[in-house]
Design an enzyme around this catalytic site. Structure first.
Site, PDB file in Angstrom:
ATOM      1  N   LYS A  32       0.815  -1.221   0.000  1.00 51.66           N
ATOM      2  CA  LYS A  32       0.000   0.000   0.000  1.00 51.66           C
ATOM      3  C   LYS A  32       0.844   1.265   0.000  1.00 51.66           C
ATOM      4  O   LYS A  32       0.481   2.264  -0.598  1.00 51.66           O
ATOM      5  CB  LYS A  32      -0.948   0.013   1.202  1.00 51.66           C
ATOM      6  CG  LYS A  32      -2.151  -0.885   1.010  1.00 51.66           C
ATOM      7  CD  LYS A  32      -3.269  -0.465   1.940  1.00 51.66           C
ATOM      8  CE  LYS A  32      -4.482  -1.358   1.788  1.00 51.66           C
ATOM      9  NZ  LYS A  32      -5.488  -1.090   2.821  1.00 51.66           N
ATOM     10  N   LYS A  66     -10.436  -3.490  -4.282  1.00 50.35           N
ATOM     11  CA  LYS A  66     -11.296  -2.303  -4.359  1.00 50.35           C
ATOM     12  C   LYS A  66     -10.561  -1.169  -5.050  1.00 50.35           C
ATOM     13  O   LYS A  66     -11.176  -0.278  -5.623  1.00 50.35           O
ATOM     14  CB  LYS A  66     -11.674  -1.839  -2.953  1.00 50.35           C
ATOM     15  CG  LYS A  66     -12.494  -2.824  -2.141  1.00 50.35           C
ATOM     16  CD  LYS A  66     -12.695  -2.278  -0.716  1.00 50.35           C
ATOM     17  CE  LYS A  66     -13.241  -3.298   0.233  1.00 50.35           C
ATOM     18  NZ  LYS A  66     -12.688  -3.151   1.585  1.00 50.35           N
ATOM     19  N   LYS A 111      -4.591  -9.784  -7.134  1.00 55.45           N
ATOM     20  CA  LYS A 111      -5.792  -9.997  -6.337  1.00 55.45           C
ATOM     21  C   LYS A 111      -6.922  -9.071  -6.808  1.00 55.45           C
ATOM     22  O   LYS A 111      -6.641  -7.934  -7.188  1.00 55.45           O
ATOM     23  CB  LYS A 111      -5.395  -9.664  -4.891  1.00 55.45           C
ATOM     24  CG  LYS A 111      -6.361 -10.090  -3.835  1.00 55.45           C
ATOM     25  CD  LYS A 111      -5.809  -9.743  -2.464  1.00 55.45           C
ATOM     26  CE  LYS A 111      -5.757  -8.245  -2.226  1.00 55.45           C
ATOM     27  NZ  LYS A 111      -5.411  -7.849  -0.867  1.00 55.45           N
TER      28      LYS A 111
HETATM   29  P1  TYM Z   1     -10.829  -5.557   3.455  1.00 51.48           P
HETATM   30  O1  TYM Z   1     -11.829  -4.480   3.620  1.00 51.48           O
HETATM   31  O2  TYM Z   1      -9.693  -5.346   2.521  1.00 51.48           O
HETATM   32  O3  TYM Z   1     -11.533  -6.882   2.963  1.00 51.48           O
HETATM   33  C1  TYM Z   1     -12.658  -7.406   3.639  1.00 51.48           C
HETATM   34  C2  TYM Z   1     -12.634  -8.927   3.603  1.00 51.48           C
HETATM   35  O4  TYM Z   1     -12.611  -9.383   2.239  1.00 51.48           O
HETATM   36  C3  TYM Z   1     -11.532 -10.279   2.052  1.00 51.48           C
HETATM   37  N1  TYM Z   1     -11.017 -10.113   0.686  1.00 51.48           N
HETATM   38  C4  TYM Z   1     -10.918 -11.104  -0.212  1.00 51.48           C
HETATM   39  N2  TYM Z   1     -11.236 -12.409  -0.152  1.00 51.48           N
HETATM   40  C5  TYM Z   1     -11.015 -13.152  -1.258  1.00 51.48           C
HETATM   41  N3  TYM Z   1     -10.515 -12.651  -2.419  1.00 51.48           N
HETATM   42  C6  TYM Z   1     -10.185 -11.336  -2.523  1.00 51.48           C
HETATM   43  N4  TYM Z   1      -9.709 -10.850  -3.657  1.00 51.48           N
HETATM   44  C7  TYM Z   1     -10.385 -10.500  -1.384  1.00 51.48           C
HETATM   45  N5  TYM Z   1     -10.183  -9.176  -1.142  1.00 51.48           N
HETATM   46  C8  TYM Z   1     -10.572  -8.967   0.135  1.00 51.48           C
HETATM   47  C9  TYM Z   1     -10.492  -9.869   3.088  1.00 51.48           C
HETATM   48  O5  TYM Z   1      -9.598 -10.926   3.369  1.00 51.48           O
HETATM   49  C10 TYM Z   1     -11.364  -9.506   4.261  1.00 51.48           C
HETATM   50  O6  TYM Z   1     -11.711 -10.658   5.004  1.00 51.48           O
HETATM   51  N6  TYM Z   1      -7.797  -5.534   7.431  1.00 51.48           N
HETATM   52  C11 TYM Z   1      -9.124  -5.929   6.976  1.00 51.48           C
HETATM   53  C12 TYM Z   1     -10.237  -5.287   7.777  1.00 51.48           C
HETATM   54  C13 TYM Z   1     -10.169  -5.515   9.243  1.00 51.48           C
HETATM   55  C14 TYM Z   1     -10.383  -6.725   9.936  1.00 51.48           C
HETATM   56  C15 TYM Z   1     -10.259  -6.420  11.318  1.00 51.48           C
HETATM   57  C16 TYM Z   1     -10.667  -8.021   9.526  1.00 51.48           C
HETATM   58  C17 TYM Z   1      -9.906  -4.564  10.186  1.00 51.48           C
HETATM   59  N7  TYM Z   1      -9.980  -5.101  11.429  1.00 51.48           N
HETATM   60  C18 TYM Z   1     -10.395  -7.410  12.324  1.00 51.48           C
HETATM   61  C19 TYM Z   1     -10.805  -9.001  10.516  1.00 51.48           C
HETATM   62  C20 TYM Z   1     -10.680  -8.680  11.870  1.00 51.48           C
HETATM   63  C21 TYM Z   1      -9.266  -5.498   5.528  1.00 51.48           C
HETATM   64  O7  TYM Z   1      -8.559  -4.702   5.022  1.00 51.48           O
HETATM   65  O8  TYM Z   1     -10.305  -6.031   4.879  1.00 51.48           O
END
Ligand code: TYM
Length: 344
Positions: free
Chosen positions: A111, A197, A194
């Site tokens: 990032k 967003k 991957k």
């Molecule tokens: P975020 O917002 O990037 O993504 C949310 C969830 O979607 C999953 N994900 C994917 N799964 C499969 N294929 C993909 N291409 C893909 N892109 C995203 C992510 O693995 C996630 O489960 N750091 C986290 C948010 C967070 C969090 C937490 C998660 C903050 N605090 C505590 C669990 C527990 C994040 O950036 O998710």
């Protein structure tokens, strides 16, 4: 007690990876666990967010949770900034985690890119806030996609070091739940990246609010190769695609995994079903399935987005319940650390 915590960032463009890799699994886990699902707006601002968009996107993730089938009465659904215990515990974890640990985080490196000096300090300590999210509730299980694995290892390290430094057995060592065939959905335009967003190309992802026409167009234009689809012989004895086969046809396996996840089948079953098919046929079947699965969720999200009052009420009620759990935990942590506070 088994408790689940997970979160999604309100940074727009919620996509099929977020749905199949995370949100749909949340829905399935709500029967077996005490669940807390968060919209992590404090994580979102580690990179610039337009304030008006941030509000809209916070409601959109909430709407996606609800539309996918998360019951806000049985579970807690709220946005992170409404529970100040996350930030308070994150500070304590800033003092537990080591610089060396954070320096190894691949997500920060990706990032921040080449301009590390310009990245926010918040982006650097992002994983500490994530550990605080989970441990403010002493959650034991965290459903996520594959990309969050390293962050959860850091959460385990922080819990272990805290317990060790203070000579307590206070924080649980969390278990990641990385389930199903869609733990890492790739871009539709490039099977080595991957689905994300932030990809500048809208054609790289199917979003949760795409209409049938957009879904059809994106799948039609998804990158493929000239060969017919492979059969189950590409799987090794553990049911995984052999590395060489995967590397040769990443886009084909990505679409097959998307199909498998949408159809709730294993990759082996999907390979058997489409062995020898041409992409043209497979893409038609995949489009119909994607539209049938995502269509109703997208429609319900749209309905909820038209009623922000209802969404905000869910968040406010969830936040009150979240604070009621996190408050006494934070108080115990403060006692352990040695912070003086008035005793009740
Ligand atoms: P975020 O917002 O990037 O993504 C949310 C969830 O979607 C999953 N994900 C994917 N799964 C499969 N294929 C993909 N291409 C893909 N892109 C995203 C992510 O693995 C996630 O489960 N750091 C986290 C948010 C967070 C969090 C937490 C998660 C903050 N605090 C505590 C669990 C527990 C994040 O950036 O998710």
């Amino acid at each position: 007690m088994k408790r689940i915590f997970s979160g999604v960032q309100p940074t727009g463009n919620l996509h099929l990876g977020n749905y199949l890799g995370a949100i749909r699994n949340f829905v399935r886990l709500q029967d077996d666990y005490d669940c807390i699902f968060c919209v992590v707006d404090m994580h979102a601002i580690t990179v610039w967010q337009d304030p008006v968009e941030l509000q809209r996107n916070t409601r959109e993730v909430t709407a996606a949770y609800l539309a996918a089938g998360i019951d806000p009465k049985r579970n807690i659904v709220f946005n992170q900034s409404q529970a100040p215990q996350h930030a308070e515990l994150a500070w304590i974890f800033n003092c537990v985690a080591r610089l060396g640990w954070l320096n190894r985080m691949t997500q920060f490196k990706e990032k921040a890119g080449k301009h590390r000096e310009n990245a926010s300090v918040g982006l650097y300590v992002y994983p500490n806030l994530m550990a605080a999210d989970i441990l403010a509730y002493r959650a034991t299980h965290v459903p996520v996609g594959e990309d969050q694995k390293q962050h959860l290892e850091l959460t385990r390290d922080i819990a272990q070091k805290f317990n060790h430094d203070f000579g307590v057995d206070y924080f649980p060592i969390v278990e990641p739940l990385i389930q199903g065939e869609a733990t890492r959905i790739m871009s539709l335009r490039d099977g080595s990246k991957k689905m994300s967003k932030s990809d500048p190309s809208d054609m790289s992802r199917i979003t949760m609010s795409d209409d049938a026409e957009a879904v059809a167009q994106k799948i039609r234009r998804a990158k493929t190769d000239p060969d017919a689809l492979p059969g189950p012989e590409v799987l090794d004895d553990r049911g995984r695609v052999a590395a060489a086969a995967e590397a040769a046809r990443p886009e084909a396996f990505n679409l097959l995994r998307i199909y498998a996840a949408l159809a709730d089948k294993s990759l082996a079953e999907t390979l058997t079903e489409f062995e020898g098919s041409q992409f043209s046929h497979f893409k038609t079947v995949l489009t119909d399935l994607a539209v049938a699965t995502l269509g109703p969720v997208g429609a319900e999200m749209k309905r909820l987005m038209a009623d922000p009052g209802q969404v905000d009420a869910v968040l406010a009620e969830g936040a009150a319940r979240a604070r009621a759990i996190a408050e006494p935990i934070l108080a115990e942590v403060q006692d352990i650390v040695g912070f003086l506070r008035p005793k009740p």
